[in-house]
Design an enzyme around this catalytic site. Sequence first.
Site, short mmCIF file in Angstrom:
data_model
loop_
_atom_site.label_atom_id
_atom_site.label_comp_id
_atom_site.label_asym_id
_atom_site.label_seq_id
_atom_site.Cartn_x
_atom_site.Cartn_y
_atom_site.Cartn_z
N ILE A 81 0.83 -1.20 0.00
CA ILE A 81 0.00 0.00 0.00
C ILE A 81 0.87 1.25 0.00
O ILE A 81 0.57 2.23 -0.70
CB ILE A 81 -0.95 0.00 1.21
CG1 ILE A 81 -2.01 -1.10 1.05
CG2 ILE A 81 -1.62 1.36 1.39
CD1 ILE A 81 -2.89 -1.29 2.26
N ASN A 100 2.00 5.03 6.88
CA ASN A 100 1.60 3.74 6.36
C ASN A 100 2.36 2.57 6.99
O ASN A 100 1.84 1.47 7.09
CB ASN A 100 1.79 3.71 4.84
CG ASN A 100 1.71 2.31 4.28
OD1 ASN A 100 0.63 1.74 4.13
ND2 ASN A 100 2.87 1.72 3.99
N SER A 158 -5.11 3.02 8.72
CA SER A 158 -5.68 2.21 9.79
C SER A 158 -6.01 0.83 9.25
O SER A 158 -5.27 0.28 8.43
CB SER A 158 -6.93 2.92 10.35
OG SER A 158 -7.52 2.18 11.38
N SER A 159 -7.13 0.27 9.66
CA SER A 159 -7.55 -1.05 9.19
C SER A 159 -9.02 -1.24 9.48
O SER A 159 -9.53 -0.76 10.51
CB SER A 159 -6.76 -2.16 9.89
OG SER A 159 -7.30 -3.43 9.60
N TYR A 215 -2.92 -6.55 16.88
CA TYR A 215 -2.82 -5.70 15.70
C TYR A 215 -4.03 -4.77 15.61
O TYR A 215 -3.88 -3.56 15.38
CB TYR A 215 -2.73 -6.57 14.45
CG TYR A 215 -2.80 -5.80 13.16
CD1 TYR A 215 -1.69 -5.10 12.68
CD2 TYR A 215 -3.98 -5.76 12.41
CE1 TYR A 215 -1.75 -4.39 11.49
CE2 TYR A 215 -4.05 -5.05 11.23
CZ TYR A 215 -2.93 -4.37 10.77
OH TYR A 215 -3.01 -3.65 9.60
N LYS A 225 -4.42 -0.40 15.65
CA LYS A 225 -5.12 0.43 14.67
C LYS A 225 -6.23 1.25 15.32
O LYS A 225 -6.50 2.39 14.92
CB LYS A 225 -5.67 -0.44 13.54
CG LYS A 225 -4.58 -1.08 12.69
CD LYS A 225 -3.62 -0.04 12.11
CE LYS A 225 -2.60 -0.66 11.17
NZ LYS A 225 -1.69 0.35 10.57
N VAL A 263 -6.24 -6.46 1.10
CA VAL A 263 -5.59 -5.88 -0.06
C VAL A 263 -4.55 -6.87 -0.60
O VAL A 263 -3.84 -7.52 0.17
CB VAL A 263 -4.92 -4.54 0.28
CG1 VAL A 263 -4.21 -3.95 -0.93
CG2 VAL A 263 -5.96 -3.56 0.83
#
Length: 250
Positions: A18, A91, A140-141, A155, A159, A188
């Site tokens: 990304i 990122n 973020s996520s 994880y 975020k 992704v």
Amino acid sequence: MGVLTGKTALVTGASRGIGRGVAERLGRDGPRIAVHYGSDKTAAKETVAAIEAAGGSAFAIGVRLGMPGDADRLWEEFDRHADGLDILVHNAGIGTSRPFAEIGEEEFDRLFAVNVKAPFFLTRLGAERLRDGGRVVNISSGLARAAAMPQLIAYAMTKAALDVFTRDLSKELGPRGITVNSVAPGIVDTDVNAAWLRASEEAWQEAAALAALGRVGTPADIADVVAFLVSEDGRWVTGHWLDATGGSLT
């Protein structure tokens, strides 16, 4: 002339995935791009070369995040190439697949050091370099707000912390005309996810089915969202959490 010509952008973790997609996409709009990488210098040089081949300008900065003094070192490197900043995209990040019952303190601390502490202090120490009217985007996520996934608990927590940082920092920097937003990708197609995404056709189809749009996301999908937020068109959006999961949370 690109809509961001004359500006300078820093994208952390821009050597692949990304981050690379964001760096290359922003590079097409005209700003000079600082391509940050942690360890893969070759990949970072490839990102720089791709930006330059498309007519843009870029330089690489190699600093491993999550270590004491990382923010100071990164800005020291940055200052050798530029005298100010307009766009900051956080990122760089690391993930984990260890569930709640297995994750150890060292791994937990490393996740928060890279995914939360580094963006916090990079921004705090870089605020004087960030020009009025600038942009900050935190990657973020969807996991920060999606259904519980215990195997990714730590994880997801990082975020969620980054999202709180986004909200509060927007109030801190707002008087200077600086916007701060979170962009939340879903699944992704990057090398980080390649092992399980491409393990079988069934795995790929299951991942695609999670999105309302019926496919797996690409770095370009996320990069275009970031490009909007850092442009003049995104000037009235701040403190916002933007769902870029392709409808995975609907």
